[in-house]
Design a protein around this motif. Structure first.
Motif, mmCIF file in Angstrom:
data_model
loop_
_atom_site.group_PDB
_atom_site.id
_atom_site.type_symbol
_atom_site.label_atom_id
_atom_site.label_comp_id
_atom_site.label_asym_id
_atom_site.label_seq_id
_atom_site.Cartn_x
_atom_site.Cartn_y
_atom_site.Cartn_z
ATOM 1 N N ARG A 322 0.846 -1.199 0.000
ATOM 2 C CA ARG A 322 0.000 0.000 0.000
ATOM 3 C C ARG A 322 0.876 1.242 0.000
ATOM 4 N NH1 ARG A 322 -0.192 -2.173 5.135
ATOM 5 N NH2 ARG A 322 0.439 -0.811 6.865
ATOM 6 N N ASN A 324 1.047 4.884 1.858
ATOM 7 C CA ASN A 324 0.573 5.870 2.831
ATOM 8 C C ASN A 324 0.717 7.244 2.191
ATOM 9 O OD1 ASN A 324 2.377 3.889 5.175
ATOM 10 N ND2 ASN A 324 0.175 3.836 4.858
ATOM 11 N N ASP A 348 -4.422 5.347 3.269
ATOM 12 C CA ASP A 348 -3.768 4.140 2.764
ATOM 13 C C ASP A 348 -4.385 3.826 1.406
ATOM 14 O OD1 ASP A 348 -1.980 3.658 4.782
ATOM 15 O OD2 ASP A 348 -3.317 2.315 5.897
ATOM 16 N N HIS A 362 4.647 7.345 1.453
ATOM 17 C CA HIS A 362 5.537 6.353 2.068
ATOM 18 C C HIS A 362 5.014 4.981 1.644
ATOM 19 C CE1 HIS A 362 8.311 4.496 4.825
ATOM 20 N NE2 HIS A 362 7.317 3.813 5.389
ATOM 21 N N ARG A 364 4.658 0.932 1.465
ATOM 22 C CA ARG A 364 4.820 -0.304 2.224
ATOM 23 C C ARG A 364 4.936 -1.439 1.223
ATOM 24 N NH1 ARG A 364 5.920 1.325 7.416
ATOM 25 N NH2 ARG A 364 4.423 2.893 8.080
ATOM 26 N N ASN A 366 6.566 -5.784 0.513
ATOM 27 C CA ASN A 366 7.211 -7.014 0.965
ATOM 28 C C ASN A 366 8.566 -7.151 0.293
ATOM 29 O OD1 ASN A 366 5.166 -8.162 2.642
ATOM 30 N ND2 ASN A 366 3.985 -8.679 0.791
#
Length: 367
Positions: A322, A324, A348, A362, A364, A366
Motif C-alpha cells: 500500500r 501511505n 492508505d 511512504h 509499504r 514485501n
C-alpha cells in the motif's frame, strides 16, 4: 526513468548558447545533488520546485534532492535534412531518441550573426524544420504502410493494430500536418502503438523564442507571432534571452537574483524552460519526505501507485502492499505527517490508486 528534451534549431539561432547555459547551471547545482553529463551533448538539470523547501522545512530534512530532466543538444538542421543535407541523417537519428522537442527560434536582430536563410522570420524557421521532419516521416511511413497492409491482410495481429494509426498519420502528413495533432484523440494503447512507430513529428513541441536582452521581459513582434503559431498548434512557447542566461549561469545565487531583478525579471528563463519541458512531457512529481531527505520523483500523469513505487526501486513495485499518502496541501496545512494523520488526512491507498501531483508518499512493500 529518464526523460529527454531534444534542443533543435537552425544554425545561429542561439541553440548551443542556450544548451551551454543549461549545462553550466547543472554543473553549479552538482554540489547539492547528483548531476551527470551522460555525453558531451547531454546534460541533466534539476526541475525547480518551490514546494520542496517548504516540505523540507516542515520535516527537518537534511537534504533536498529535486527530480531531474535531460536536455540534449541535437546537431543543427538545414533545409534538405530529410534528404541527408548537412548533418541531416545524424539530426534525424538523434531526434528519434528524445521524448519531446525544444525548438529554439531566432527572435533577435543582429547584423554580426548571419542567418542561414538570410532573414529573421521565426515562424518560417519553424516551418522549415517541421517540413523536413514531415518529409522524413512521410517517406518512412509510405514504405512501411504498404508492408503493414500486406501483413494485415494475412491477419497479423500487430499489423492490424498498427495499420489504422499509420493510415491516420499518413493522412495528416499529406495534409501538411504533424502527427502530434493526432495525440489528443488516442487512448493509452493507441498511444503506445504510435510511439512504437518512432515518428519524428509525433513528439510534443515547445517553442523557445531567443530574444535580445532588451526584449527579455516583454518579448517583441517576432515572439508574438510565434505565440500565435504555438496556440494554433496546441503547443507552448517561452521567451528567453540566451545571452542573459549565459551570464546568470556563471553567477552565485544571490548575485544572479540581483542581476535578474535589475533587468526586471523575476526568475531565470532557464527555470521556466525546464518547467515547461517537464509540463510538455505531461510529467508530475510526488515526494518522499523525512529527516534524512526530501526527494522528488518523476512519473507520467496517470501512473498508479505500484508503478510510481517502481521508480524508486523495482522491489517496491514487485512487493507493493500500500501507499501511505498525504496530499501536499494537507501536509503543509497540518505541519507534517503527524498533524495530517491526526486530522484524518493521511490515506492508505492500494494498487489502483492514481498518484497525484504533489502527493507525499511512504510505500509499504514485501521484500
Amino acid at each position: 526513468m529518464g526523460f529527454k528534451c531534444g534542443i533543435v534549431g537552425l544554425p545561429n539561432v542561439g541553440k548551443s548558447t542556450l544548451f551551454n547555459a543549461l549545462t553550466k547551471t547543472a554543473a553549479a547545482q552538482a554540489a547539492n545533488y547528483p548531476f551527470c553529463t551522460i555525453e558531451p551533448n547531454t546534460g541533466e538539470v534539476a526541475v525547480p520546485d518551490a514546494r520542496m523547501k517548504i516540505l523540507a522545512d516542515i520535516a527537518g530534512s537534511k537534504e533536498i534532492i529535486p527530480t531531474r530532466i535531460s536536455f540534449v543538444d541535437i546537431a543543427g538542421l538545414v533545409r534538405g535534412a530529410s534528404k541527408g543535407e548537412g548533418l541531416g541523417n545524424q539530426f534525424l537519428a538523434n531526434i528519434r531518441e528524445v521524448d519531446a522537442v525544444v525548438h529554439v527560434l531566432r527572435c533577435f536582430e543582429d547584423d554580426d550573426i548571419t542567418h542561414v536563410e538570410g532573414r529573421i522570420n521565426p515562424v518560417a524557421d519553424a516551418e522549415t524544420i517541421e517540413t523536413e521532419l514531415m518529409l522524413s516521416d512521410l517517406e518512412s511511413l509510405e514504405r512501411r504502410t504498404e508492408q503493414t497492409r500486406k501483413r494485415a491482410t494475412g491477419k497479423d495481429k500487430e499489423s492490424l493494430a498498427q495499420l489504422p494509426l499509420m493510415e491516420a498519420s499518413l493522412k495528416l502528413l499529406n495534409e501538411g500536418k504533424p502527427v502530434r495533432t493526432l495525440l489528443s484523440t488516442l487512448d493509452a494503447e493507441e498511444l503506445r502503438i504510435l510511439q512504437g512507430l518512432n515518428l519524428l513529428t509525433a513528439h510534443p513541441v515547445l517553442y523557445v523564442c531567443n530574444v535580445a536582452e532588451s526584449d527579455a521581459v516583454d518579448g517583441n513582434e517576432h515572439t508574438k507571432a510565434v505565440a500565435e503559431m504555438a496556440k494554433a498548434q496546441g503547443a507552448e512557447s517561452v521567451v528567453i534571452s540566451a545571452a542573459i542566461e549565459s551570464e546568470v549561469a556563471q553567477l552565485p545565487d544571490e548575485e544572479a537574483k540581483e542581476f535578474l531583478s535589475a533587468l526586471g525579471l523575476e526568475e531565470a528563463g532557464l527555470d521556466r524552460l525546464i518547467r515547461a519541458g517537464y509540463k510538455l512531457l505531461d510529467l508530475i512529481t510526488y515526494f518522499t519526505v523525512g529527516p534524512k531527505e526530501c526527494r522528488a520523483w518523476t512519473i507520467e500523469r496517470g501512473t498508479k501507485a505500484p508503478q510510481a513505487a517502481g521508480v524508486i526501486h523495482s522491489d517496491f513495485e514487485r512487493g507493493f502492499i500500500r501507499a501511505n499518502t498525504i496530499a501536499y496541501n494537507d501536509y503543509v496545512a497540518f505541519k507534517g505527517e503527524v498533524g495530517a494523520k491526526e486530522a484524518g488526512k493521511a490515506r492508505d491507498e492500494g494498487k489502483e490508486y492514481v498518484v497525484q501531483d504533489g502527493d507525499v508518499i511512504h510505500f509499504r512493500f514485501n521484500t
